[in-house]
Scaffold this motif. Structure first.
Motif, PDB file in Angstrom:
ATOM      1  N   UNK A   1      35.967  36.192  41.136  1.00 35.83           N
ATOM      2  CA  UNK A   1      36.351  37.601  41.191  1.00 35.83           C
ATOM      3  C   UNK A   1      37.870  37.663  41.075  1.00 35.83           C
ATOM      4  N   UNK A   2      38.359  38.212  39.968  1.00 36.21           N
ATOM      5  CA  UNK A   2      39.810  38.228  39.724  1.00 36.21           C
ATOM      6  C   UNK A   2      40.549  39.143  40.693  1.00 36.21           C
ATOM      7  N   UNK A   3      39.825  39.971  41.453  1.00 40.55           N
ATOM      8  CA  UNK A   3      40.489  40.813  42.445  1.00 40.55           C
ATOM      9  C   UNK A   3      40.357  40.236  43.853  1.00 40.55           C
ATOM     10  N   UNK A   4      39.743  39.063  43.952  1.00 42.29           N
ATOM     11  CA  UNK A   4      39.628  38.396  45.247  1.00 42.29           C
ATOM     12  C   UNK A   4      41.005  37.856  45.627  1.00 42.29           C
ATOM     13  N   UNK A   5      41.392  38.085  46.873  1.00 38.88           N
ATOM     14  CA  UNK A   5      42.753  37.732  47.282  1.00 38.88           C
ATOM     15  C   UNK A   5      42.792  36.306  47.839  1.00 38.88           C
TER      16      UNK A   5
ATOM     17  N   UNK B   1      38.751  33.634  49.600  1.00 40.41           N
ATOM     18  CA  UNK B   1      38.995  33.697  48.154  1.00 40.41           C
ATOM     19  C   UNK B   1      37.816  33.145  47.361  1.00 40.41           C
TER      20      UNK B   1
ATOM     21  N   UNK C   1      37.102  32.367  43.199  1.00 44.03           N
ATOM     22  CA  UNK C   1      37.688  32.369  41.851  1.00 44.03           C
ATOM     23  C   UNK C   1      36.842  33.146  40.849  1.00 44.03           C
TER      24      UNK C   1
ATOM     25  N   UNK D   1      40.145  45.644  50.642  1.00 45.69           N
ATOM     26  CA  UNK D   1      39.736  45.358  49.263  1.00 45.69           C
ATOM     27  C   UNK D   1      40.280  43.977  48.862  1.00 45.69           C
TER      28      UNK D   1
END
Lengths: 95, 486, 482
Positions: B233-237, B229, B231, B191
């Protein structure tokens, strides 16, 4: 958890779904079975366990405050089933 | 149909032994030949041929990537700029997004050639692909059977040889279970490893974009293109992506594979268990050590999942109200009428059922008993994995308890359908990467047999280890090279 | 019961302050006010499928700034939650807000009421949330039009404890918050544009009762006057109802300024089950000690502290100090004047609150756009202080400066306004007047002291007002009594 037709009606109203009166009992039965599945958690020793809303220990990442919007407002509005004068339309609402 | 791997195709393209235009033509032809499978919702011939032309141009200039010119399909959950994106729902039957999903943009940048949009369960809710507004998808191995779901069209398109790979999404097993049912390889990354931007949400804390292909090596190539990554998607690592392609060739000597007892529990067919065990013995021959392990809270996964996913879905799907896009009922008499009729007409029955369950689980008085309790269960399920990974490198078991079942066999019984996810949902709850790969066949009435999937699970961000083990197994076995009858 | 018993009103305010960011809370669309409908929207704002919220750091920092200013705990970990309800101007079907763990915990604010009391008002929490769009009911005959320009604009919802007991106190508190948010530079405070508005929770109970009565919530009132009127109306309505033996219902009401009453809001009738849960698109919002230290270091001296300093160190009156600290720009202007003319706080305060304020007011200008800079203004006051010109003349000079005629010295010079402080010249003028009016002189010396002003007037006339008043006074008395 036994779901009765009255509960189904209340939830359907919250979710803005219409369920015909004739279907209420059937839907109530289906929801009862799904919630019975969920009720299997009732006996699990979960007291004191911290709820987990997100996978992994992610921290929120931030954006700098800048207007970079490249979306064309006209394109977005053109997707609307009904729009007039630059406004999205819904049936008249009384506040 | 073509059986080459992505690497082989890329080599052929670069050597000009074949052009992307030719490959794309073959792919489009195959789509027509296999139209009875109903694997695609939208076939974009014009767009595909134009993309192929661009790919061929890039190939002459050596400005190409490993995927340049290779035909594939997107699950119709990924927004494609200018191309209808339906999520297999009447609600979005005519929705044409003005933007590309991150995954779509990445594959466009790689100059891969999308030939269309794959069928799926409506809003990714289902395990059989029978919940599509556009009709069910059929399993290429036996057209009387389901391909699995929700990425059933993606799996069928790859298995039938229409395309080399397909994108998919996995919320509770939606890549792995159809990969298992269709005899292909399906990777669900960690995830946060693949951006969810432009991927239509079902359950945001579980949804994960990934890939279905014929081999782990192919999955590694596609993962390299879509991971990273974003930017938007705030849950993108934001963390470097491991070189999974380079890691494929690592030896498995000394790798510890935990065999989870619970994944062979009641409900797992004998044939499936036997095939999985046989595949595990192959891994052992390659130098892996098999260790019997327990994931004691595994039984909580299905109940927890069927609270959390519907809860998130009930909220995620509130935006479909007939106002800004999507289905709007005819002649609404009032605002309430607009909402309830647009939504009741636009959503199919399984979607409505999950919205109702989720609404209930979040509603006043039930939040603690359902939603919060499920989130607590989620924690202990995730902790089981953490503890297990202290002593093993990978965890293994059958992907699904059964082989592909018959169309209509479970569609009248939601609970029977939900049990198809028994071995896959825990991975989503914990956010871990996992792969399903072909692990032999179970005989059926026809003589082809039906494919079985082996699931391998890795710690977060250990996709390289996962793909390495799967690839080594595929070097030593040939299950993944078998193809369904023409 | 023969006599109606006394009632106590209990009021809590939920103030929505729009945080002054360039882009929205979760999208990169502009927050600028007044654009054509639906021209400042992104795919996120109209909730297109697959779009995701990405939070704006500036909004977070401004919220923390407010929290530090009211001495509140800043949550090291707070949560964005979804508040679910259907309404056409809410594109996602939920509002992203904060529920269980807000970014700003409890703090307090010292409020001075109009009648000079000091209240310490507890602020229970302040949280970040996005604004909704705007429903336009009057544009079309049979339809409501929706404009999403405002959707996603960042708001700080500031929730007071139910500790206010009159409409006047509620407004005094609201004004104090209004001053503070503008002082901190986190909100422009523009109430016409909806940048600062409030919901009021109102209930009444018999005086002495500790349990709260049934409350109603008055929605979205956007002027101080309307807040006062709406609360006053609502208190009276509730008391009347209770005295008539009616039962109150907990409901949301709308203030109708045209008819000066409140009425139940139909669209909120069933909005009681918001199904809050943590937004799965947004991991926990973490704040580090370093973040807080950085923001704290950038905090200005707060209005309360500044007022105290004006009282104690500069010796200004309570009223002057309060007026100067009503907004930061005024206080800063005053301090800039004082820096250029040290030690003359009283003079500076009088002139900033007097002539300057009047000129700004007449021109409809904010102090930031004053036509006379603080330094130029200080220079004018220096000429008053060193007696080059009288205060009366200074007003004329200021007026000339305001219309752009130049700096004070240049105007004094070209107009020849320098005060006559030369004893010889002044004495000559006095002598001449005394000779000219012998009858009045005799009358004065006979005991009619009221005639002093007559002589002053005559001398001023002769000197075209340029006589130094103090000097003239001394000299005239001397000569009259000699």
């Amino acid at each position: 958890m036994r779901i009765d037709p009255a509960i189904v009606r209340r939830i359907a109203r919250l979710a803005r779904l219409s369920i015909a009166d004739g279907d209420l009992a059937r839907v109530a039965g289906e929801l009862t079975r799904v919630l019975d599945l969920a009720d299997q958690l009732a006996d699990a020793p979960l007291a004191g366990v911290e709820p987990m809303a997100h996978p992994q220990a992610l921290a929120l990442s931030w954006r700098d405050d800048a207007v970079t919007a490249s979306d064309d407002a006209g394109t977005l509005l053109a997707l609307a089933p009904e729009a007039r004068g630059g406004l999205y339309l819904v049936p008249k609402v009384i506040e | 149909m073509r059986a080459e791997s992505i690497a082989q195709l890329a080599q052929a393209l670069r050597a000009r032994r074949i052009s992307s235009a030719e490959l794309t033509q073959q792919s489009l032809a195959a789509a027509h030949v296999h139209s009875h499978l109903n694997a695609l919702i939208t076939l974009d011939e014009t767009g595909a041929l134009a993309a192929a032309k661009r790919a061929d141009a890039a190939l002459t200039q050596a400005a190409s990537s490993a995927l340049t010119g290779i035909p594939f399909v997107h699950k119709d959950i990924f927004c494609t700029n200018g191309i209808r994106t339906t999520c297999a729902s009447r609600m979005l039957e005519n929705f044409v997004p003005p933007y590309d999903a991150h995954v779509v943009g990445q594959l466009n940048d790689a100059l891969a050639v999308s030939i269309g949009k794959a069928n799926m369960d409506e809003f990714a809710m289902g395990s059989s692909n029978e919940n599509s507004f556009f009709g069910p998808v059929k399993n290429p191995w036996d057209t009387a059977r389901v391909p699995g779901g929700s990425s059933g069209g993606s799996a069928a398109a790859v298995a039938a040889g229409i395309v080399t790979f397909a994108t998919g999404t996995d919320t509770g097993g939606s890549i792995r279970q159809p990969a298992a049912f269709c005899g292909i390889t399906g990777l669900k990354p960690t995830y946060g490893r693949v951006s969810r931007f432009g991927m239509i949400a079902y359950a945001s804390s579980l949804d994960c974009g990934g890939v279905l292909a014929r081999s782990a090596a192919d999955c590694a190539q596609v993962l390299a293109a879509i991971a990273g990554h974003d930017a938007r998607d705030a849950t993108s690592v934001d963390r470097p992506v491991d070189d999974c392609v380079a890691a494929l060739s690592t030896s498995l000597k000394g790798i510890r594979i935990g065999v989870a007892r619970e994944y062979f529990g009641a409900g797992v067919e004998d044939g499936v268990a036997a095939a999985t065990q046989a595949a595990l013995r192959e891994l052992e021959k390659l130098g892996a050590t098999l260790i019997d392990i327990s994931l004691p809270n595994a039984a909580l996964a299905i109940p927890a999942y069927y609270v959390i996913a519907p809860a998130e879905a009930s909220s995620n799907l509130s935006r479909y109200d007939g106002v800004r896009y999507g289905h709007r009922c005819a002649g609404p008499k009032s605002l309430e009428d607009l909402y309830t009729r647009s939504r009741s007409e636009g959503f199919g029955s399984e979607v409505q059922r999950r919205i109702l369950v989720g609404t209930y689980a979040l509603s006043a008085g039930y939040y603690d008993a359902y939603y919060l309790r499920a989130q607590r269960a989620r924690r202990v399920i995730a902790n089981d994995f953490t503890e297990a990974f202290a002593s093993v490198d990978l965890i293994a078991g059958p992907t699904a308890p059964t082989v592909a079942f018959k169309l209509g066999e479970k569609s009248g019984d939601p609970l029977a359908m939900y049990s198809a996810d028994v071995n896959t949902v825990a991975v989503n709850l914990a956010g871990l990467p996992a792969i399903s790969l072909p692990a032999g066949f179970v005989p059926n009435e026809s003589d082809n047999g039906l494919p079985v999937g082996l699931q391998l699970i890795a710690p977060a961000f250990a996709e390289a280890r996962l793909l390495n083990a799967a690839h080594q197994l595929q070097l030593a076995t040939d299950w993944h090279t078998r193809t369904p009858p023409p | 019961m023969t006599d109606s018993h006394p009632w106590q009103a209990v009021i809590g305010l939920e103030i929505h302050a729009q945080l002054s960011t360039t882009s929205k809370l979760f999208s990169d669309a502009s927050t600028a006010y007044g654009a054509d409908p639906n021209t400042q929207i992104s795919a996120v704002d109209v909730a297109l499928p697959g779009t995701l919220p990405v939070p704006n750091r500036a909004a977070r920092d401004k919220a923390i700034r407010f929290g530090l200013a009211i001495g509140a705990q800043i949550a090291r970990k707070s949560i964005f939650a979804r508040k679910n309800y259907f309404y056409p101007d809410l594109s996602k079907g939920y509002q992203i807000s904060q529920y269980e763990l807000p970014i700003v915990g409890s703090g307090k604010l010292v409020v001075r009421t109009d009648d000079g009391r000091t209240l310490e008002v507890e602020i229970q929490r302040a949280h970040l949330e996005e604004d909704a769009g705007k429903s336009l009911h009057d544009v079309f005959h049979a339809a409501t039009g929706i404009d999403f320009n405002r959707a996603g604009v960042p708001l700080l919802e500031i929730v007071s404890a139910p500790v206010l007991h009159s409409a006047q106190d509620a407004v005094a508190y609201m004004r104090t918050v209004h001053t503070l948010v503008r002082w901190l530079g986190i909100c422009d405070g523009n109430m016409q544009e909806g940048s600062f508005r409030c919901d009021a929770n109102v209930s009444v109970r018999p005086l002495g009762e500790t349990k709260l009565g049934t409350r109603t919530e008055i929605k979205n009132v956007n002027s101080f006057r309307f807040v006062e009127k709406a609360i006053e109306y609502e208190i009276e309505r509730q008391i009347r109802a209770l005295e008539n033996g009616e039962r109150l219902v907990q409901e949301t009401r709308l203030y109708d300024a045209a008819h000066h009453h409140t009425r139940p809001m139909r669209s909120k009738e069933d909005a009681d089950d918001y199904r809050y849960f943590p937004d799965p698109d947004l991991p926990p919002l973490m704040v580090t000690d370093t973040d807080i230290a950085t923001i704290r270091a950038g905090l200005p001296e707060l209005p309360q502290a500044r007022r105290q300093r004006y009282l104690e160190t500069l010796g200004l009156s309570d009223a002057d100090a309060a007026q100067l600290c009503a907004d930061k720009a005024t206080a800063d202007y005053f301090e800039a004047v004082l820096t250029a003319l040290p030690g003359q706080a009283k003079l500076c305060a009088n002139w900033v609150l007097g002539e300057l304020a009047a000129a700004l007011n007449a021109g409809g200008l904010a102090i930031e756009s004053s036509r006379v800079s603080a330094v130029a203004f200080a220079h004018l006051l220096r000429r008053v202080h060193d007696a080059t010109i009288s205060g009366k003349i200074a007003k004329d000079v200021f007026a000339a400066m305001w219309t752009g005629e130049g700096d004070a010295d240049a105007i004094i010079e070209t107009r020849g306004l320098t005060q006559i402080s030369d004893v010889g010249a002044l004495a000559a003028a006095v002598d001449a007047v005394l000779v000219e009016f012998p009858v009045q002189l005799a009358d004065y010396r006979g005991g009619n002291e009221k005639l002093l002003q007559f002589f002053v007037g005559q001398i001023m006339k002769r000197t075209r007002g340029q006589a130094n008043p103090q000097q003239l006074n001394t000299l005239l008395r001397e000569k009259l009594h000699s």
